[in-house]
Design a protein around this motif. Structure first.
Motif, PDB file in Angstrom:
ATOM      1  N   LEU A  83       0.819  -1.214   0.000  1.00 47.90           N
ATOM      2  CA  LEU A  83       0.000   0.000   0.000  1.00 47.90           C
ATOM      3  C   LEU A  83       0.855   1.266   0.000  1.00 47.90           C
ATOM      4  O   LEU A  83       0.437   2.290  -0.512  1.00 47.90           O
ATOM      5  N   TRP A  84       2.041   1.197   0.556  1.00 52.21           N
ATOM      6  CA  TRP A  84       2.903   2.377   0.638  1.00 52.21           C
ATOM      7  C   TRP A  84       3.743   2.606  -0.622  1.00 52.21           C
ATOM      8  O   TRP A  84       4.617   3.474  -0.648  1.00 52.21           O
ATOM      9  N   TYR A  85       3.468   1.851  -1.686  1.00 48.55           N
ATOM     10  CA  TYR A  85       4.162   2.045  -2.969  1.00 48.55           C
ATOM     11  C   TYR A  85       4.093   3.515  -3.375  1.00 48.55           C
ATOM     12  O   TYR A  85       3.061   4.154  -3.288  1.00 48.55           O
ATOM     13  N   GLY A  86       5.221   4.058  -3.860  1.00 45.15           N
ATOM     14  CA  GLY A  86       5.364   5.489  -4.112  1.00 45.15           C
ATOM     15  C   GLY A  86       4.732   6.066  -5.363  1.00 45.15           C
ATOM     16  O   GLY A  86       4.771   7.266  -5.574  1.00 45.15           O
ATOM     17  N   HIS A  87       4.149   5.236  -6.243  1.00 42.81           N
ATOM     18  CA  HIS A  87       3.468   5.721  -7.443  1.00 42.81           C
ATOM     19  C   HIS A  87       4.359   6.590  -8.325  1.00 42.81           C
ATOM     20  O   HIS A  87       3.940   7.630  -8.825  1.00 42.81           O
ATOM     21  N   ASN A  88       5.613   6.146  -8.519  1.00 38.41           N
ATOM     22  CA  ASN A  88       6.522   6.822  -9.438  1.00 38.41           C
ATOM     23  C   ASN A  88       7.472   5.766 -10.000  1.00 38.41           C
ATOM     24  O   ASN A  88       7.497   4.629  -9.530  1.00 38.41           O
ATOM     25  N   TRP A  89       8.262   6.134 -11.013  1.00 39.77           N
ATOM     26  CA  TRP A  89       9.073   5.142 -11.710  1.00 39.77           C
ATOM     27  C   TRP A  89      10.255   4.642 -10.885  1.00 39.77           C
ATOM     28  O   TRP A  89      10.668   3.492 -11.020  1.00 39.77           O
ATOM     29  N   ASP A  90      10.795   5.475 -10.003  1.00 40.81           N
ATOM     30  CA  ASP A  90      11.861   4.992  -9.117  1.00 40.81           C
ATOM     31  C   ASP A  90      11.310   3.928  -8.168  1.00 40.81           C
ATOM     32  O   ASP A  90      11.939   2.893  -7.940  1.00 40.81           O
ATOM     33  N   ALA A  91      10.134   4.180  -7.627  1.00 41.10           N
ATOM     34  CA  ALA A  91       9.496   3.211  -6.728  1.00 41.10           C
ATOM     35  C   ALA A  91       9.123   1.939  -7.486  1.00 41.10           C
ATOM     36  O   ALA A  91       9.249   0.827  -6.953  1.00 41.10           O
ATOM     37  N   PHE A  92       8.687   2.074  -8.730  1.00 40.58           N
ATOM     38  CA  PHE A  92       8.351   0.908  -9.550  1.00 40.58           C
ATOM     39  C   PHE A  92       9.586   0.033  -9.747  1.00 40.58           C
ATOM     40  O   PHE A  92       9.536  -1.187  -9.572  1.00 40.58           O
ATOM     41  N   TRP A  93      10.704   0.651 -10.097  1.00 42.33           N
ATOM     42  CA  TRP A  93      11.943  -0.101 -10.298  1.00 42.33           C
ATOM     43  C   TRP A  93      12.344  -0.842  -9.014  1.00 42.33           C
ATOM     44  O   TRP A  93      12.694  -2.022  -9.041  1.00 42.33           O
ATOM     45  N   ASP A  94      12.281  -0.143  -7.897  1.00 40.21           N
ATOM     46  CA  ASP A  94      12.618  -0.775  -6.623  1.00 40.21           C
ATOM     47  C   ASP A  94      11.703  -1.965  -6.345  1.00 40.21           C
ATOM     48  O   ASP A  94      12.151  -3.004  -5.867  1.00 40.21           O
ATOM     49  N   ALA A  95      10.435  -1.819  -6.662  1.00 39.20           N
ATOM     50  CA  ALA A  95       9.455  -2.879  -6.398  1.00 39.20           C
ATOM     51  C   ALA A  95       9.708  -4.113  -7.257  1.00 39.20           C
ATOM     52  O   ALA A  95       9.711  -5.230  -6.747  1.00 39.20           O
ATOM     53  N   ILE A  96       9.940  -3.920  -8.565  1.00 39.11           N
ATOM     54  CA  ILE A  96      10.078  -5.096  -9.429  1.00 39.11           C
ATOM     55  C   ILE A  96      11.425  -5.786  -9.281  1.00 39.11           C
ATOM     56  O   ILE A  96      11.551  -6.967  -9.579  1.00 39.11           O
TER      57      ILE A  96
END
Length: 111
Positions: A45-58
């Motif tokens: 739920l705390w995902y940052g909704h930006n491309w840096d956060a997306f990269w970190d997540a995947i």
């Protein structure tokens, strides 16, 4: 009793589907796109909704399915050309960096 949805306990192991389809029809903003990705890829739920956060997540926050199929890719390219380019670029980068490891391989299809 609290009926609000809660985050998955970090200790709890997530069940990752073998493959998923993400329908991009109707996505018209970067915020909508990131929220759809968060839900479908089971980001916290705390995902940052930006491309840096997306990269970190995947690349390590959550395991990816073996296949992700995006339906309505042309619609996304038309509505959000920069975001669609960045999404594809990050999945290509993931594949290049981690695709050689069988357990981390994720095929991405753009329809």
């Amino acid at each position: 009793m609290n009926s609000e949805p809660t985050e998955i306990d970090e200790e709890e192991e997530m069940e990752v589907p073998e493959q998923i389809c993400i329908d991009l029809h109707g996505v018209s903003s970067a915020r909508q796109l990131h929220e759809l990705l968060r839900k479908e890829l089971q980001f916290p739920l705390w995902y940052g909704h930006n491309w840096d956060a997306f990269w970190d997540a995947i690349r390590g926050l959550v395991p990816l399915p073996k296949r992700i199929t995006f339906i309505g890719w042309a619609n996304l390219v038309e509505a959000l050309p920069e975001d669609s380019r960045k999404l594809r670029e990050l999945f290509d980068k993931y594949s290049e960096k981690y695709g050689c490891y069988a357990s981390d391989y994720c095929e991405v299809i753009y329809l």
